[in-house]
Design a protein around this motif. Structure first.
Motif, PDB file in Angstrom:
ATOM      1  N   LEU A 247      81.793  26.277  99.840  1.00 34.36           N
ATOM      2  CA  LEU A 247      80.629  26.737  99.109  1.00 34.36           C
ATOM      3  C   LEU A 247      80.211  26.486  98.359  1.00 34.36           C
ATOM      4  N   SER A 248      80.560  27.615  97.113  1.00 31.48           N
ATOM      5  CA  SER A 248      79.455  26.687  95.573  1.00 31.48           C
ATOM      6  C   SER A 248      79.580  25.135  95.506  1.00 31.48           C
ATOM      7  N   ARG A 249      80.252  24.472  95.786  1.00 34.63           N
ATOM      8  CA  ARG A 249      79.981  23.118  95.996  1.00 34.63           C
ATOM      9  C   ARG A 249      78.907  23.133  97.251  1.00 34.63           C
ATOM     10  N   ILE A 250      78.755  23.711  98.115  1.00 32.87           N
ATOM     11  CA  ILE A 250      77.320  23.110  99.243  1.00 32.87           C
ATOM     12  C   ILE A 250      76.144  23.882  98.115  1.00 32.87           C
ATOM     13  N   VAL A 251      76.066  25.250  97.236  1.00 35.84           N
ATOM     14  CA  VAL A 251      75.616  25.172  97.221  1.00 35.84           C
ATOM     15  C   VAL A 251      75.092  24.508  96.101  1.00 35.84           C
TER      16      VAL A 251
ATOM     17  N   LEU B  89      76.505  32.316  88.243  1.00 34.85           N
ATOM     18  CA  LEU B  89      76.443  33.343  88.983  1.00 34.85           C
ATOM     19  C   LEU B  89      76.594  32.452  90.369  1.00 34.85           C
ATOM     20  N   VAL B  90      76.492  31.755  90.760  1.00 39.11           N
ATOM     21  CA  VAL B  90      77.136  30.435  91.817  1.00 39.11           C
ATOM     22  C   VAL B  90      78.470  30.446  91.772  1.00 39.11           C
ATOM     23  N   ARG B  91      79.550  30.827  90.821  1.00 44.15           N
ATOM     24  CA  ARG B  91      80.524  30.998  91.063  1.00 44.15           C
ATOM     25  C   ARG B  91      80.843  32.522  90.596  1.00 44.15           C
ATOM     26  N   VAL B  92      80.242  33.529  90.541  1.00 42.70           N
ATOM     27  CA  VAL B  92      80.835  34.900  90.925  1.00 42.70           C
ATOM     28  C   VAL B  92      80.631  34.939  92.834  1.00 42.70           C
TER      29      VAL B  92
ATOM     30  N   PHE C  29      79.952  32.152  94.873  1.00 40.90           N
ATOM     31  CA  PHE C  29      81.353  32.221  95.871  1.00 40.90           C
ATOM     32  C   PHE C  29      82.512  31.304  95.528  1.00 40.90           C
ATOM     33  N   GLY C  30      82.872  31.735  94.734  1.00 34.05           N
ATOM     34  CA  GLY C  30      84.245  31.005  93.869  1.00 34.05           C
ATOM     35  C   GLY C  30      84.405  30.271  92.819  1.00 34.05           C
ATOM     36  N   ASP C  31      85.444  29.899  92.781  1.00 35.62           N
ATOM     37  CA  ASP C  31      84.842  29.224  91.641  1.00 35.62           C
ATOM     38  C   ASP C  31      85.384  27.574  92.074  1.00 35.62           C
TER      39      ASP C  31
END
Length: 67
Positions: A40-44, A29-32, A34-36
């Motif tokens: 932003l996904s790395r921060i999450v 879900l995080v990848r979907v 905020f992107g692969d």
């Protein structure tokens, strides 16, 4: 401190749900959202990881509350 604990607990639950989705449905879900591996996904992911480490302190506080 109580607001921080609820925020941390919310992030840990979001992380657990995401791992459940990955394990059962192969859906990240995080990848979907905020992107692969975008910044932003790395921060999450980092915030969820730090939240999990902070949540370890709950064990000590639960023990003290039961005394």
């Amino acid at each position: 401190m109580k607001a921080l604990d609820y925020t941390i607990l919310t992030l840990v639950i979001i992380g657990a749900i995401n791992w459940g989705l990955i394990g059962f449905l192969q859906f990240d879900l995080v990848r979907v959202l905020f992107g692969d591996m975008s910044i932003l996904s790395r921060i999450v992911y980092a915030l969820i990881g730090i939240s999990g480490l902070y949540a370890i302190s709950y064990f000590g506080r639960i023990g003290k509350a039961m005394e």
